[in-house]
Design a protein around this motif. Structure first.
Motif, PDB file in Angstrom:
ATOM      1  N   THR A   1     -11.835  -1.175  -5.372  1.00  0.00           N
ATOM      2  CA  THR A   1     -10.565  -1.137  -6.247  1.00  0.00           C
ATOM      3  C   THR A   1     -10.441   0.021  -7.197  1.00  0.00           C
TER       4      THR A   1
ATOM      5  N   GLU B   1      -0.225 -10.784  -4.463  1.00  0.00           N
ATOM      6  CA  GLU B   1      -0.854  -9.442  -3.561  1.00  0.00           C
ATOM      7  C   GLU B   1       0.547  -8.943  -2.762  1.00  0.00           C
ATOM      8  N   GLN B   2       0.429  -7.545  -2.481  1.00  0.00           N
ATOM      9  CA  GLN B   2       1.370  -7.311  -1.959  1.00  0.00           C
ATOM     10  C   GLN B   2       0.765  -5.684  -1.251  1.00  0.00           C
ATOM     11  N   GLN B   3       1.225  -5.289  -0.062  1.00  0.00           N
ATOM     12  CA  GLN B   3       1.193  -4.175   0.606  1.00  0.00           C
ATOM     13  C   GLN B   3       1.928  -3.137  -0.019  1.00  0.00           C
ATOM     14  N   LEU B   4       1.254  -1.963  -0.132  1.00  0.00           N
ATOM     15  CA  LEU B   4       2.105  -0.828  -0.972  1.00  0.00           C
ATOM     16  C   LEU B   4       1.471   0.389  -0.329  1.00  0.00           C
ATOM     17  N   ASP B   5       2.085   1.203   0.636  1.00  0.00           N
ATOM     18  CA  ASP B   5       1.742   2.357   1.240  1.00  0.00           C
ATOM     19  C   ASP B   5       0.269   1.902   1.869  1.00  0.00           C
ATOM     20  N   LEU B   6      -0.865   2.580   1.869  1.00  0.00           N
ATOM     21  CA  LEU B   6      -1.923   2.330   2.429  1.00  0.00           C
ATOM     22  C   LEU B   6      -2.710   1.215   1.531  1.00  0.00           C
ATOM     23  N   PHE B   7      -2.389   0.794   0.409  1.00  0.00           N
ATOM     24  CA  PHE B   7      -3.256  -0.062  -0.538  1.00  0.00           C
ATOM     25  C   PHE B   7      -2.610  -1.447  -0.404  1.00  0.00           C
ATOM     26  N   ARG B   8      -3.694  -2.432  -1.006  1.00  0.00           N
ATOM     27  CA  ARG B   8      -3.350  -3.900  -1.266  1.00  0.00           C
ATOM     28  C   ARG B   8      -3.370  -3.825  -2.667  1.00  0.00           C
TER      29      ARG B   8
ATOM     30  N   ILE C   1      -5.704  -1.771  -7.113  1.00  0.00           N
ATOM     31  CA  ILE C   1      -5.465  -1.433  -5.837  1.00  0.00           C
ATOM     32  C   ILE C   1      -6.574  -1.464  -4.864  1.00  0.00           C
ATOM     33  N   SER C   2      -6.635  -2.174  -3.816  1.00  0.00           N
ATOM     34  CA  SER C   2      -7.726  -2.130  -2.943  1.00  0.00           C
ATOM     35  C   SER C   2      -7.951  -1.096  -2.095  1.00  0.00           C
TER      36      SER C   2
END
Length: 323
Positions: free
Chosen positions: A31, A247-254, A273-274
């Motif tokens: 992260t 948690e949420q997906q944003l662009d290529l990141f979690r 961001i993971s």
């Protein structure tokens, strides 16, 4: 009103300077941390940016080069309202900071634990592409000038006073043409401040230009403060807060849930961001600081232990002479 935003090209790699402890957390957890910029060691830069914006607008209210000169009384009232709103307005802006330079003395001193830390090269060319385009649209005032940015923004910091003056003046003149027609001067000033606020993290004084900084910035969609009793919608606040604690997906990141840490007796909000799949090759290099006791072989084994394969040629020892 010319747009003076410096043209930028998205780099393949940017560099994050940090302590060995932070390096350990980044690698073991996969992260990167976006922390509240208001509580960072760069918190004064926001005040600098606000001052530059307001002074430039004030000095050009009657300048015929700007549309606001045609309505000087309205412009003056709107500016006075903005000065009051900026004193009260303080919303959350989360950011992670990088440099375009891999082995820079000023970065080691300021962010790399005084030379005892490391510098992590991260892949930006694909991972931050959407965030970069989004930032360019917003900072360049392309599309609807009324839209606040939604999601991550990724852009290099601008060290030109003229740049921030130009962008804030453009926003002031654009919004002045329609906002006061719909709402009171006070509400129009509050909306202008809300629109300008996300610009601030991307501008710093020329004194910091050697840092060659890039930033990944995130604005949690919470109701705009100040949270006054007569205007605060607690139901809307709770609904938007739920987005930040899941948690949420944003662009290529979690995006992991918002959390808090203690720093010098203060609570600092952050979101991690993971960069695990689909960002497996996110870590591209590691540079060991000029005072850091780590060796290249240990760093390579450590990275591979946490499923980050890396060639030895991409693990560097700093060349900086540091006394």
């Amino acid at each position: 009103m010319p747009n003076l935003l410096t043209a930028s090209t998205l780099p393949d790699v940017v560099y994050h300077y940090c302590s060995v402890d932070t390096f350990f957390q980044i690698i073991t957890n996969h992260t990167l941390r976006l922390s509240d910029i208001e509580k960072s060691n760069d918190f004064m830069e926001k005040k600098w940016a606000i001052r530059q914006c307001l002074e430039h607008i004030k000095n050009n209210l009657t300048n015929p080069a700007y549309p606001c000169s045609k309505q000087p009384e309205l412009a003056s009232a709107l500016l006075a309202g903005m000065e009051q709103q900026f004193q009260r307005y303080n919303t959350m802006i989360l950011a992670a900071c990088f440099s375009s330079e891999r082995d820079l003395l000023s970065q080691w001193r300021g962010y790399g634990d005084n030379g005892y830390g490391v510098c992590i090269g991260v892949s930006s060319g694909t991972a931050f592409e959407r965030a970069f385009r989004r930032a360019q649209r917003y900072l360049g005032l392309k599309g609807s000038a009324r839209d606040l940015p939604d999601g991550l923004l990724f852009h290099n910091v601008q060290y030109s006073t003229e740049n921030i003056e130009s962008i804030c003046m453009r926003m002031f003149c654009i919004h002045m043409q329609w906002l006061p027609l719909r709402v009171s001067i006070e509400m129009a000033a509050a909306e202008l401040v809300r629109m300008m606020y996300p610009v601030l993290p991307f501008f710093k004084s020329r004194a910091f230009s050697e840092e060659a900084e890039w930033r990944c910035v995130y604005y949690p969609p919470l109701p705009a403060p100040p949270y006054e009793n007569d205007t605060f919608d607690e139901g809307a606040f709770d609904e938007q807060l739920v987005q930040q604690v899941t948690e949420q997906q944003l662009d290529l990141f979690r995006m992991l849930p918002i959390n808090y840490r203690l720093r010098e007796k203060n609570l600092v909000p952050y979101r991690d961001i993971s960069f695990s799949s689909p960002c497996q090759s996110f870590i591209r290099s590691v540079t060991i600081g000029p005072k850091c006791p780590l060796d290249r072989e240990t760093v390579k084994l450590f990275l591979e232990r946490y499923r980050i394969p890396i060639d030895m040629k991409n693990i560097y020892l700093s060349d900086v002479s540091y006394r």
